[in-house]
Design a protein around this motif. Structure first.
Motif, short mmCIF file in Angstrom:
data_model
loop_
_atom_site.label_atom_id
_atom_site.label_comp_id
_atom_site.label_asym_id
_atom_site.label_seq_id
_atom_site.Cartn_x
_atom_site.Cartn_y
_atom_site.Cartn_z
N GLN A 46 0.83 -1.20 0.00
CA GLN A 46 0.00 0.00 0.00
C GLN A 46 0.87 1.25 0.00
O GLN A 46 0.60 2.19 -0.73
CB GLN A 46 -0.92 -0.02 1.22
CG GLN A 46 -1.87 1.16 1.27
CD GLN A 46 -2.77 1.12 2.49
OE1 GLN A 46 -2.55 0.34 3.41
NE2 GLN A 46 -3.76 1.97 2.51
N LYS A 47 1.92 1.28 0.81
CA LYS A 47 2.82 2.43 0.87
C LYS A 47 3.52 2.63 -0.48
O LYS A 47 3.65 3.76 -0.96
CB LYS A 47 3.86 2.23 1.99
CG LYS A 47 4.92 3.28 2.07
CD LYS A 47 4.37 4.62 2.52
CE LYS A 47 5.52 5.60 2.72
NZ LYS A 47 5.23 6.93 2.32
N LEU A 48 3.95 1.55 -1.09
CA LEU A 48 4.59 1.65 -2.39
C LEU A 48 3.63 2.20 -3.45
O LEU A 48 4.02 3.01 -4.29
CB LEU A 48 5.15 0.28 -2.82
CG LEU A 48 6.34 -0.23 -2.01
CD1 LEU A 48 6.68 -1.65 -2.44
CD2 LEU A 48 7.54 0.68 -2.18
N ARG A 49 2.37 1.77 -3.40
CA ARG A 49 1.38 2.29 -4.34
C ARG A 49 1.16 3.77 -4.13
O ARG A 49 1.05 4.54 -5.08
CB ARG A 49 0.06 1.53 -4.19
CG ARG A 49 0.07 0.18 -4.84
CD ARG A 49 -1.32 -0.44 -4.92
NE ARG A 49 -1.22 -1.78 -5.44
CZ ARG A 49 -1.68 -2.86 -4.83
NH1 ARG A 49 -2.31 -2.76 -3.68
NH2 ARG A 49 -1.53 -4.04 -5.38
N GLN A 50 1.09 4.20 -2.85
CA GLN A 50 0.91 5.63 -2.55
C GLN A 50 2.10 6.44 -3.08
O GLN A 50 1.92 7.50 -3.68
CB GLN A 50 0.77 5.86 -1.05
CG GLN A 50 -0.54 5.39 -0.47
CD GLN A 50 -0.57 5.45 1.06
OE1 GLN A 50 0.46 5.60 1.70
NE2 GLN A 50 -1.76 5.33 1.61
N ASP A 51 3.30 5.94 -2.85
CA ASP A 51 4.50 6.61 -3.36
C ASP A 51 4.47 6.70 -4.88
O ASP A 51 4.78 7.75 -5.46
CB ASP A 51 5.77 5.87 -2.92
CG ASP A 51 6.04 5.98 -1.43
OD1 ASP A 51 5.37 6.80 -0.75
OD2 ASP A 51 6.92 5.23 -0.94
N ASN A 52 4.06 5.60 -5.51
CA ASN A 52 3.99 5.56 -6.97
C ASN A 52 2.97 6.56 -7.50
O ASN A 52 3.24 7.30 -8.46
CB ASN A 52 3.64 4.13 -7.43
CG ASN A 52 3.92 3.91 -8.89
OD1 ASN A 52 4.68 4.64 -9.51
ND2 ASN A 52 3.28 2.88 -9.45
N ASP A 53 1.79 6.62 -6.87
CA ASP A 53 0.75 7.57 -7.28
C ASP A 53 1.23 9.01 -7.11
O ASP A 53 1.00 9.86 -7.96
CB ASP A 53 -0.54 7.34 -6.49
CG ASP A 53 -1.24 6.04 -6.87
OD1 ASP A 53 -0.94 5.49 -7.95
OD2 ASP A 53 -2.09 5.57 -6.07
N LEU A 64 4.33 10.09 -7.15
CA LEU A 64 5.33 10.37 -8.19
C LEU A 64 4.67 10.59 -9.55
O LEU A 64 5.09 11.48 -10.30
CB LEU A 64 6.35 9.23 -8.27
CG LEU A 64 7.31 9.13 -7.09
CD1 LEU A 64 8.13 7.85 -7.18
CD2 LEU A 64 8.20 10.35 -7.00
N LYS A 65 3.63 9.82 -9.86
CA LYS A 65 2.91 10.01 -11.12
C LYS A 65 2.29 11.41 -11.18
O LYS A 65 2.36 12.08 -12.21
CB LYS A 65 1.82 8.95 -11.29
CG LYS A 65 2.33 7.60 -11.73
CD LYS A 65 1.19 6.61 -11.88
CE LYS A 65 1.69 5.23 -12.24
NZ LYS A 65 0.60 4.26 -12.34
N GLU A 66 1.70 11.85 -10.06
CA GLU A 66 1.10 13.19 -10.00
C GLU A 66 2.15 14.26 -10.23
O GLU A 66 1.92 15.24 -10.95
CB GLU A 66 0.39 13.41 -8.66
CG GLU A 66 -0.88 12.63 -8.51
CD GLU A 66 -1.48 12.74 -7.10
OE1 GLU A 66 -1.04 13.61 -6.32
OE2 GLU A 66 -2.38 11.95 -6.79
N LYS A 67 3.31 14.10 -9.60
CA LYS A 67 4.40 15.08 -9.77
C LYS A 67 4.87 15.12 -11.22
O LYS A 67 5.12 16.20 -11.77
CB LYS A 67 5.56 14.75 -8.84
CG LYS A 67 5.27 15.05 -7.39
CD LYS A 67 6.42 14.69 -6.50
CE LYS A 67 6.07 14.95 -5.04
NZ LYS A 67 7.15 14.58 -4.13
N ILE A 68 4.99 13.96 -11.85
CA ILE A 68 5.41 13.90 -13.25
C ILE A 68 4.39 14.60 -14.14
O ILE A 68 4.75 15.39 -15.02
CB ILE A 68 5.63 12.44 -13.70
CG1 ILE A 68 6.89 11.87 -13.04
CG2 ILE A 68 5.72 12.33 -15.22
CD1 ILE A 68 7.07 10.38 -13.23
#
Length: 184
Positions: free
Chosen positions: A56-63, A65-69
């Protein structure tokens, strides 16, 4: 023998003799039982030794990062669009003034001759005033599109712009001798 062979061919990321995820022992003997770390005893758990990085934490981090990109891509589109619109206006103005270089893509150099940014020459009109200074024969007005060295200091600073990163997407003045025309 298998463990020794793996240890010989594998660079260890830690200098300690503590077990680690994916080490030679785990490759030969298989994964530890849930909540246990083979060779350490019963007290430490994988969570207490290596910390928790749940899916779950990895998914949150991934999301995140996607928003920042996406935000950065949107910002780049706006900057490029603004540069193209300003460039078009300058090109029309340049056609009215035969000898003007306005609208040309340029490289911005620092005092050492290193390229610190890329942009568009907006004006070479000696009477134009930018950042509170008259261009005269000393400066060009330049729109900064890309900061190759974001921390490069501006020759002329104002309240909002101190370094090249601050100047991206805006017009600044730069010494003529440190503005290099790009080949078309």
């Amino acid at each position: 023998d298998k463990i020794r062979d793996i240890k010989l061919t594998q660079q260890s990321s830690t200098s300690s003799s503590i077990a680690s995820v994916g080490d030679a022992y785990e490759q030969v003997m298989g994964r530890d039982r849930t909540g246990r770390i083979r060779g350490i005893g019963t007290s430490p758990t994988p969570k207490s030794l290596w910390g928790s990085r749940s899916t779950q934490k990895l998914r949150q981090d991934n999301d995140s990062l996607k928003e920042k990109i996406e935000a950065l891509e949107e910002r780049m589109k706006k900057i490029e669009s603004r540069g193209n619109n300003e460039s078009s206006a300058s090109v029309c103005h340049a056609q009215n003034k035969k000898d003007s270089l306005a609208g040309r893509r340029v490289r911005i150099l620092n005092f050492s001759g290193k390229v610190v940014a890329s942009g568009i020459l907006m004006s070479d009109d000696n009477d134009n005033v930018v950042m509170g200074k008259k261009l005269g024969g000393e400066y060009y007005e330049v729109s900064i599109l890309i900061a190759h060295d974001p921390t490069a200091s501006l020759f002329i600073k104002d309240a909002d712009r101190k370094n090249m990163n601050d100047a991206v997407g805006s017009h600044i003045i730069w010494f003529r001798e440190y503005v290099e025309l790009e080949d078309d």
